[in-house]
Design an enzyme around this catalytic site. Sequence first.
Site, PDB file in Angstrom:
ATOM      1  N   HIS A 322     -47.329 -85.019 -10.012  1.00  0.00           N
ATOM      2  CA  HIS A 322     -47.235 -86.417  -9.569  1.00  0.00           C
ATOM      3  C   HIS A 322     -48.609 -86.859  -9.117  1.00  0.00           C
ATOM      4  O   HIS A 322     -49.355 -86.073  -8.537  1.00  0.00           O
ATOM      5  CB  HIS A 322     -46.227 -86.536  -8.412  1.00  0.00           C
ATOM      6  CG  HIS A 322     -45.775 -87.938  -8.182  1.00  0.00           C
ATOM      7  ND1 HIS A 322     -46.492 -88.823  -7.429  1.00  0.00           N
ATOM      8  CD2 HIS A 322     -44.693 -88.613  -8.649  1.00  0.00           C
ATOM      9  CE1 HIS A 322     -45.867 -89.979  -7.425  1.00  0.00           C
ATOM     10  NE2 HIS A 322     -44.769 -89.892  -8.164  1.00  0.00           N
ATOM     11  N   ASP A 380     -37.723 -86.719 -11.210  1.00  0.00           N
ATOM     12  CA  ASP A 380     -37.093 -86.730 -12.527  1.00  0.00           C
ATOM     13  C   ASP A 380     -36.590 -85.361 -12.959  1.00  0.00           C
ATOM     14  O   ASP A 380     -35.849 -85.253 -13.929  1.00  0.00           O
ATOM     15  CB  ASP A 380     -38.097 -87.227 -13.572  1.00  0.00           C
ATOM     16  CG  ASP A 380     -38.363 -88.700 -13.402  1.00  0.00           C
ATOM     17  OD1 ASP A 380     -37.411 -89.410 -13.063  1.00  0.00           O
ATOM     18  OD2 ASP A 380     -39.510 -89.126 -13.589  1.00  0.00           O
TER      19      ASP A 380
HETATM   20  N1  ACO Z   1     -47.752 -79.752 -16.828  1.00  0.00           N
HETATM   21  C1  ACO Z   1     -48.943 -79.105 -17.013  1.00  0.00           C
HETATM   22  N2  ACO Z   1     -50.099 -79.488 -16.467  1.00  0.00           N
HETATM   23  C2  ACO Z   1     -50.086 -80.572 -15.704  1.00  0.00           C
HETATM   24  C3  ACO Z   1     -48.897 -81.309 -15.463  1.00  0.00           C
HETATM   25  C4  ACO Z   1     -47.716 -80.861 -16.060  1.00  0.00           C
HETATM   26  N3  ACO Z   1     -46.557 -81.515 -15.872  1.00  0.00           N
HETATM   27  N4  ACO Z   1     -49.170 -82.373 -14.667  1.00  0.00           N
HETATM   28  C5  ACO Z   1     -50.481 -82.310 -14.405  1.00  0.00           C
HETATM   29  N5  ACO Z   1     -51.025 -81.223 -15.033  1.00  0.00           N
HETATM   30  C6  ACO Z   1     -52.437 -80.781 -14.932  1.00  0.00           C
HETATM   31  C7  ACO Z   1     -53.341 -81.630 -15.821  1.00  0.00           C
HETATM   32  O1  ACO Z   1     -53.511 -81.068 -17.097  1.00  0.00           O
HETATM   33  C8  ACO Z   1     -54.626 -81.632 -15.030  1.00  0.00           C
HETATM   34  O2  ACO Z   1     -55.276 -80.423 -15.242  1.00  0.00           O
HETATM   35  P1  ACO Z   1     -56.902 -80.388 -15.260  1.00  0.00           P
HETATM   36  O3  ACO Z   1     -57.342 -80.775 -13.878  1.00  0.00           O
HETATM   37  O4  ACO Z   1     -57.227 -78.966 -15.617  1.00  0.00           O
HETATM   38  O5  ACO Z   1     -57.331 -81.374 -16.295  1.00  0.00           O
HETATM   39  C9  ACO Z   1     -54.168 -81.622 -13.566  1.00  0.00           C
HETATM   40  O6  ACO Z   1     -52.857 -81.008 -13.592  1.00  0.00           O
HETATM   41  C10 ACO Z   1     -54.052 -83.015 -12.946  1.00  0.00           C
HETATM   42  O7  ACO Z   1     -53.256 -83.801 -13.801  1.00  0.00           O
HETATM   43  P2  ACO Z   1     -53.526 -85.336 -14.109  1.00  0.00           P
HETATM   44  O8  ACO Z   1     -52.895 -85.700 -15.407  1.00  0.00           O
HETATM   45  O9  ACO Z   1     -55.014 -85.605 -13.974  1.00  0.00           O
HETATM   46  O10 ACO Z   1     -52.782 -85.992 -12.897  1.00  0.00           O
HETATM   47  P3  ACO Z   1     -52.272 -87.463 -12.839  1.00  0.00           P
HETATM   48  O11 ACO Z   1     -52.127 -87.775 -11.415  1.00  0.00           O
HETATM   49  O12 ACO Z   1     -53.127 -88.365 -13.663  1.00  0.00           O
HETATM   50  O13 ACO Z   1     -50.859 -87.393 -13.578  1.00  0.00           O
HETATM   51  C11 ACO Z   1     -48.546 -87.222 -13.999  1.00  0.00           C
HETATM   52  C12 ACO Z   1     -49.648 -87.360 -12.933  1.00  0.00           C
HETATM   53  C13 ACO Z   1     -48.734 -88.262 -15.110  1.00  0.00           C
HETATM   54  C14 ACO Z   1     -47.176 -87.467 -13.346  1.00  0.00           C
HETATM   55  C15 ACO Z   1     -48.611 -85.794 -14.587  1.00  0.00           C
HETATM   56  O14 ACO Z   1     -48.419 -84.841 -13.573  1.00  0.00           O
HETATM   57  C16 ACO Z   1     -47.611 -85.589 -15.724  1.00  0.00           C
HETATM   58  O15 ACO Z   1     -47.891 -85.950 -16.874  1.00  0.00           O
HETATM   59  N6  ACO Z   1     -46.388 -85.008 -15.409  1.00  0.00           N
HETATM   60  C17 ACO Z   1     -45.343 -84.852 -16.384  1.00  0.00           C
HETATM   61  C18 ACO Z   1     -44.614 -86.177 -16.581  1.00  0.00           C
HETATM   62  C19 ACO Z   1     -43.709 -86.518 -15.403  1.00  0.00           C
HETATM   63  O16 ACO Z   1     -42.953 -85.696 -14.906  1.00  0.00           O
HETATM   64  N7  ACO Z   1     -43.801 -87.777 -14.981  1.00  0.00           N
HETATM   65  C20 ACO Z   1     -42.947 -88.309 -13.909  1.00  0.00           C
HETATM   66  C21 ACO Z   1     -43.766 -88.766 -12.743  1.00  0.00           C
HETATM   67  S1  ACO Z   1     -42.713 -89.233 -11.427  1.00  0.00           S
HETATM   68  C22 ACO Z   1     -42.195 -90.764 -11.793  1.00  0.00           C
HETATM   69  O17 ACO Z   1     -42.778 -91.537 -12.494  1.00  0.00           O
HETATM   70  C23 ACO Z   1     -40.940 -91.124 -11.215  1.00  0.00           C
END
Ligand code: ACO
Length: 446
Positions: A322, A380
Amino acid sequence: MTQPSSTATAAALDEGNGSMTLSAPASGGSWDMQIFPGTEGPSVIDVRRLYADTGLFTYDPGFTSTASCESKITFIDGDEGVLLHRGYPIEQLAEQSDFMEVCYLLLHGELPSPKQKQEFEHAITYHTMLHEQMLNFYRGFRRDSHPMAIMCGVVGALSAFYHDSTDINDPYQRMVAQHRLIAKMPTIAAMAFKYSIGQPFVYPRNKLSYAENFLHMTFSVPAEDYQPNPVLSRAMDRILILHADHEQNASTSTVRIAGSSGANPFACIAAGIASLWGPAHGGANEAVLMMLEEIGHKDRITEFIARAKDKNDPFRLMGFGHRVYKNYDPRATVMRKSCHEVLDELGSRDEPLLALAMELERIALEDEYFVEKKLYPNVDFYSGIILRAMGFPTSMFTVLFAMARTVGWVAQWTEMIEDPNQKISRPRQLYTGPVRREYLPIDQRS
Ligand code: ACO
């Protein structure tokens, strides 16, 4: 991205004095900026005059460090896993309150008195029907349309039917629009579902609660009596509470940005629905179930965890991570409990997907990659399992999220319209494209 051309250093950060001095060694300039404290959470640096004073913009794609507005509605402490609506913890609201009360709280700032609650419920109940001509809209959609596509279209179309609540400068019309949106969303959502499965539309029933009425419109058929199950109604109500607002997320910011131009509230909420649809936001609960189905068996969990960690593989563990929570999402804790209650009630405690989800959660939470990056289950992760057990197809999951979030969008939209500092949202950019060049007629190009 271009390399930095010079560095500006924050020479003095004086929180006591509520100011910060920014120095740019290259130009020899120095500028004072005010710091505003919040009641909770980080203070903000007021950069509104930055461009006028320094000729510089700030650069923050994805708004990771930028407060786009001042708000009194919702507070999140992502490190501690705290979510407060108007100061009240989400766990207390989910346990002790109900969705109508939470709606009132988000809109008005205080919990309602018994009389206020009754009046509010009455106002919502008596706006649940859709203009009959709107049913023609549904028939224009392909039978296999995604219900989110239908919802985007039908909600946007509300502005074509309810002209007496589109004047954003009239507080009474704003209130009627709030009530209409909250009241009609379950009707719109249930009709989108009915249309997709070829069943007749079911009209709202005023004697039922908000959650019961939604279940009734979704699952009843004219040929049969339908009695909403109290455990499932309560779970539905709780799901609505858990999704009601989440401060300046992508869809809420979309609603605010759309509304900042003076667009009518129905158009703004349609924009929010479109933003919510994406798999990185509200579409994640649908993606979680698809992921669990793809994994299929506990034995394959490690393979998928490895894929999630592989930078060359676009796969991410859906329902994990998140932008704000770097701890367990407090909504996920309530949702997990609710999930067990619903499955117990339906006699499907042995639902294989739940067992798979719990094992996936356990393994991920022990994995160094997820620990180091503070990736925890979000709201979720468990919601899809409950919704499926209740009989919703995956395509309806985000629709339910939109239905619940409507009150948050409406509350945030209203707060923005009533903010005397409100301006049209118009971000700046760092331009790295071609510099000015002269147009070459096509016959002179090689
Ligand atoms: N699985 C694997 N790796 C992940 C995940 C994941 N679910 N989420 C984040 N990471 C990693 C990224 O690859 C990144 O790694 P890096 O630093 O080596 O590049 C690091 O963790 C940070 O991730 P970001 O994408 O930069 O974080 P951001 O805050 O932009 O994204 C997000 C947050 C979009 C929710 C992300 O965690 C994700 O895509 N999760 C899966 C989708 C999801 O569950 N979304 C629901 C969100 S809650 C809602 O909307 C109600």
